[in-house]
Design a protein around this motif. Structure first.
Motif, PDB file in Angstrom:
ATOM      1  N   LEU A 109       0.826  -1.204   0.000  1.00 16.62           N
ATOM      2  CA  LEU A 109       0.000   0.000   0.000  1.00 16.62           C
ATOM      3  C   LEU A 109       0.860   1.253   0.000  1.00 16.62           C
ATOM      4  O   LEU A 109       2.038   1.237   0.341  1.00 16.62           O
ATOM      5  CB  LEU A 109      -0.900   0.020   1.250  1.00 16.62           C
ATOM      6  N   GLY A 110       0.232   2.359  -0.383  1.00 19.27           N
ATOM      7  CA  GLY A 110       0.894   3.655  -0.318  1.00 19.27           C
ATOM      8  C   GLY A 110       1.771   3.932  -1.519  1.00 19.27           C
ATOM      9  O   GLY A 110       1.767   3.205  -2.512  1.00 19.27           O
ATOM     10  N   TYR A 177      -7.878   6.692  -5.681  1.00 18.80           N
ATOM     11  CA  TYR A 177      -7.178   6.062  -4.564  1.00 18.80           C
ATOM     12  C   TYR A 177      -7.943   6.275  -3.266  1.00 18.80           C
ATOM     13  O   TYR A 177      -8.068   5.355  -2.443  1.00 18.80           O
ATOM     14  CB  TYR A 177      -5.761   6.609  -4.446  1.00 18.80           C
ATOM     15  N   VAL A 181      -9.439   3.401  -0.733  1.00 19.72           N
ATOM     16  CA  VAL A 181      -9.178   3.385   0.712  1.00 19.72           C
ATOM     17  C   VAL A 181     -10.492   3.338   1.482  1.00 19.72           C
ATOM     18  O   VAL A 181     -10.651   2.568   2.433  1.00 19.72           O
ATOM     19  CB  VAL A 181      -8.342   4.613   1.124  1.00 19.72           C
ATOM     20  N   GLU A 191      -2.927  -0.057   8.742  1.00 19.02           N
ATOM     21  CA  GLU A 191      -2.518   1.157   8.057  1.00 19.02           C
ATOM     22  C   GLU A 191      -3.475   2.300   8.403  1.00 19.02           C
ATOM     23  O   GLU A 191      -4.672   2.086   8.604  1.00 19.02           O
ATOM     24  CB  GLU A 191      -2.522   0.940   6.535  1.00 19.02           C
ATOM     25  N   LEU A 196      -2.731   7.209   3.985  1.00 17.78           N
ATOM     26  CA  LEU A 196      -2.751   6.741   2.604  1.00 17.78           C
ATOM     27  C   LEU A 196      -3.357   7.793   1.684  1.00 17.78           C
ATOM     28  O   LEU A 196      -2.840   8.052   0.589  1.00 17.78           O
ATOM     29  CB  LEU A 196      -3.535   5.431   2.504  1.00 17.78           C
ATOM     30  N   GLN A 199      -0.883  10.617   1.212  1.00 20.49           N
ATOM     31  CA  GLN A 199       0.147  10.274   0.240  1.00 20.49           C
ATOM     32  C   GLN A 199      -0.354  10.446  -1.194  1.00 20.49           C
ATOM     33  O   GLN A 199       0.369  10.956  -2.057  1.00 20.49           O
ATOM     34  CB  GLN A 199       0.599   8.830   0.453  1.00 20.49           C
TER      35      GLN A 199
END
Length: 231
Positions: A109-110, A177, A181, A191, A196, A199
């Motif tokens: 992830l990320g 994104y 999420v 997380e 996230l 980012q």
């Protein structure tokens, strides 16, 4: 330039990649991966683009869909039409080219950099990651990008036309994104969802430029002629 974009009907946003293809004058033809015809039924095609999915290529629930997509990939390559795949798309591609895929012990992830032996076709990024499966390439495929989780980019010229695919998401926009999420696709891993999303927003300008540059490079690599010069 006519490009068939294979995607889930409910999640078919090609983001920065299809944005750049459209800037090149491409005609983008959406194809529902749950109702795939044989490749020769698609009509004229200069490129097949396989987007990501919340499916898993190894999951028996999706055997019919995966088998149809493998048949499409092999048909395209045999007919001389290049194929490029993203995330789930490269996992199915790997299976079509003699490899496999499976569930990882932890999602990736990320925004992360990747190790690369070809900074043109697989720049180090950082790239957006959102996947819980990994793949192993077939015997004719060449890995040109990787992370500690596994391959991140493969190329293959052995099946009649060129194939290239990335495990990461060059196409993903902050909006998409953030939706992923919110949907919790990757499960409960500890997380921080807010981090996230942060980012994704922080990397947006650079991600768009990287994706556009990569798309241009891949069109040249695949020998696909753009209808116009994008600026």
């Amino acid at each position: 330039m006519r490009i068939h974009v294979v995607a889930d009907a409910a999640d078919n946003d090609g983001g920065y990649v299809t944005e750049r293809l459209a800037e090149h004058g491409a005609e983008l033809v959406e194809v529902d991966r749950d109702a795939l015809p044989a490749f020769d039924a698609l009509g004229a095609s200069d490129l097949v683009l396989l987007l990501g999915s919340d499916k898993s290529a190894h999951d028996e629930r999706w055997t019919d869909a995966v088998t149809s997509e493998i048949r499409l990939i092999r048909g395209a390559l045999a007919a001389g039409t290049p194929v490029m795949g993203i995330c789930y798309g490269v996992q199915v591609m790997a299976r079509a080219l003699g490899g496999t895929s499976w569930r990882s012990d932890r999602p990736e992830l990320g925004w992360q950099r990747v190790d690369t032996t070809d900074p043109v076709l697989c720049p180090e990024g950082p790239w957006g990651q959102m996947h819980k499966d990994v793949f192993s390439p077939g015997p004719t495929s060449r890995v040109i990008g990787s992370s500690w989780r596994g391959p991140q980019c493969i190329v293959d010229d052995a099946w009649g036309a060129r194939a290239i695919g990335w495990q990461f998401h060059p196409e993903v926009t902050p909006e998409t994104y953030e939706r992923w999420v919110a949907e919790g696709y990757y499960g409960d891993t500890g997380e921080d969802p807010k981090d996230l999303v942060r980012q994704a927003r922080a990397n947006a300008p650079r991600a768009r430029n990287l994706a556009h540059t990569l798309t241009d490079s891949v069109l040249r690599h695949l020998g696909v002629t753009a209808a116009s010069s994008a600026t």
